[in-house]
Scaffold this motif. Structure first.
Motif, PDB file in Angstrom:
ATOM      1  N   CYS A   5     -14.026  -8.045  12.398  1.00  0.00           N
ATOM      2  CA  CYS A   5     -12.743  -8.564  13.167  1.00  0.00           C
ATOM      3  C   CYS A   5     -12.367  -9.505  11.950  1.00  0.00           C
ATOM      4  N   ASN A   7     -10.524 -11.991  12.408  1.00  0.00           N
ATOM      5  CA  ASN A   7     -10.161 -13.168  13.541  1.00  0.00           C
ATOM      6  C   ASN A   7     -11.531 -13.780  13.675  1.00  0.00           C
ATOM      7  N   CYS A   8     -12.451 -12.998  14.350  1.00  0.00           N
ATOM      8  CA  CYS A   8     -13.530 -13.673  14.648  1.00  0.00           C
ATOM      9  C   CYS A   8     -14.799 -13.365  14.003  1.00  0.00           C
ATOM     10  N   CYS A 100     -10.144  -5.056  17.814  1.00  0.00           N
ATOM     11  CA  CYS A 100     -11.174  -5.899  18.135  1.00  0.00           C
ATOM     12  C   CYS A 100     -10.958  -6.348  19.800  1.00  0.00           C
ATOM     13  N   HIS A 102     -12.818  -8.218  21.358  1.00  0.00           N
ATOM     14  CA  HIS A 102     -12.938  -9.581  21.640  1.00  0.00           C
ATOM     15  C   HIS A 102     -11.680 -10.501  21.678  1.00  0.00           C
ATOM     16  N   CYS A 103     -10.871 -10.147  20.387  1.00  0.00           N
ATOM     17  CA  CYS A 103      -9.850 -11.014  20.152  1.00  0.00           C
ATOM     18  C   CYS A 103      -8.081 -10.020  20.885  1.00  0.00           C
TER      19      CYS A 103
HETATM   20 ZN   LIG Z   1     -12.065 -10.380  16.608  1.00  0.00          ZN
END
Ligand SMILES: [Zn+2]
Length: 114
Positions: A5, A7-8, A100, A102-103
């Motif tokens: 990802c 982002n993370c 993702c 998670h995000c």
């Molecule tokens: Zn992420």
């Protein structure tokens, strides 16, 4: 191959968007927001109908009007085929997107590998 990802940086939470979308239960609020772009039910019916009318006029003796209609049919056909192309491109882009969990973001992998 897993995609990290952007982002993370985690890869284990990243899934293909289309797989994720298909796995969502119907009625889930997220489902509509991840829906694929509408595959336009492109129809060559209109240009074909105009062409048929144009051909009828040509046969009937009104050649100028008939040829004009055939020209219009050609232009309509081009417009329809362009719309089909765009819908196909939008769909292909959607199919390349990753999600993702998670995000909760969507992204297109940079490298293009899958
Ligand atoms: Zn992420």
């Amino acid at each position: 191959m897993a995609h990290a990802c952007p982002n993370c940086g985690m890869a284990e939470q990243v899934v293909k968007l289309d797989h994720y979308y298909l796995a969502l239960p119907d009625g889930n609020g997220l489902k509509s927001s991840f829906a694929p772009p509408a595959t336009r039910a492109a129809s060559y019916g209109a240009p074909l109908a105009v062409a048929a009318v144009g051909a009828f006029f040509v046969i009937d003796g009104s050649a100028v009007l008939g040829l004009l209609l055939l020209l219009v049919a050609g232009v309509l056909g081009m417009v329809v085929s362009r719309g089909v192309d765009e819908a196909r491109r939008a769909r292909a882009y959607w199919e390349r997107q990753m999600f993702c969990r998670h995000c909760a973001i969507r992204f297109v992998p940079e490298d293009g590998a899958s």
